[in-house]
Design an enzyme around this catalytic site. Structure first.
Site, PDB file in Angstrom:
ATOM      1  N   HIS A 276       0.826  -1.202   0.000  1.00 56.06           N
ATOM      2  CA  HIS A 276       0.000   0.000   0.000  1.00 56.06           C
ATOM      3  C   HIS A 276       0.857   1.246   0.000  1.00 56.06           C
ATOM      4  CE1 HIS A 276       0.083   2.007   3.996  1.00 56.06           C
ATOM      5  NE2 HIS A 276       0.529   0.845   4.412  1.00 56.06           N
ATOM      6  N   CYS A 277       0.233   2.328  -0.415  1.00 50.69           N
ATOM      7  CA  CYS A 277       0.861   3.647  -0.401  1.00 50.69           C
ATOM      8  C   CYS A 277      -0.238   4.643  -0.020  1.00 50.69           C
ATOM      9  CB  CYS A 277       1.503   3.972  -1.755  1.00 50.69           C
ATOM     10  SG  CYS A 277       0.331   4.067  -3.114  1.00 50.69           S
ATOM     11  N   ARG A 278      -0.127   5.855  -0.487  1.00 51.49           N
ATOM     12  CA  ARG A 278      -1.126   6.866  -0.143  1.00 51.49           C
ATOM     13  C   ARG A 278      -2.440   6.622  -0.894  1.00 51.49           C
ATOM     14  NH1 ARG A 278      -2.561  11.734  -2.410  1.00 51.49           N
ATOM     15  NH2 ARG A 278      -3.478  13.226  -0.976  1.00 51.49           N
TER      16      ARG A 278
ATOM     17  N   GLY B 199      -2.568   4.340  -4.004  1.00 47.63           N
ATOM     18  CA  GLY B 199      -2.568   3.122  -4.815  1.00 47.63           C
ATOM     19  C   GLY B 199      -1.669   3.183  -6.037  1.00 47.63           C
TER      20      GLY B 199
ATOM     21  N   ILE C 212      -3.868   4.135   1.680  1.00 46.22           N
ATOM     22  CA  ILE C 212      -4.227   4.476   3.057  1.00 46.22           C
ATOM     23  C   ILE C 212      -5.364   5.510   3.090  1.00 46.22           C
ATOM     24  CG2 ILE C 212      -2.560   6.322   3.482  1.00 46.22           C
ATOM     25  CD1 ILE C 212      -2.040   4.889   6.244  1.00 46.22           C
TER      26      ILE C 212
END
Length: 101
Positions: free
Chosen positions: A66-68, A70, A95
């Protein structure tokens, strides 16, 4: 079902609330991780090509990235697949989507 399917933030939440530990990779920057994280292993996307040895024990296991939002995690997924990792899953919406649940 394909091994490298993407998952939703809601599906990630179910996994995190379950009894089994998961391989969660966070590819955001350290400042983003420090501000808010889900307890995953932090390897920023730009560092990932140089840090693959940290993930060697994850080969053959389901890896959730995951990241901020996608986008970075989608790139990280492709990178891991190209390096021979299997069962790599991008968390759609990152997230941001997770925190809206």
């Amino acid at each position: 079902m394909e091994e490298n399917f993407d998952i939703t933030a809601a599906q990630l939440k179910e996994l995190l609330e379950g009894n089994e530990p998961i391989q969660l990779l966070d590819v955001r920057n350290p400042d983003e991780f420090e501000a808010d994280n889900l307890g995953g292993t932090l390897i920023p996307l730009g560092d990932l090509p140089f840090e693959l040895d940290q993930l060697e024990s994850w080969k053959g296991k389901d890896i959730y990235i995951h990241c901020r939002s996608g986008a970075r995690s989608a790139r990280a997924k492709e990178m891991l697949l190209a390096e021979g990792f299997e069962k790599v899953h991008n968390v759609l919406g990152g997230i941001l989507a997770y925190r809206e649940l």
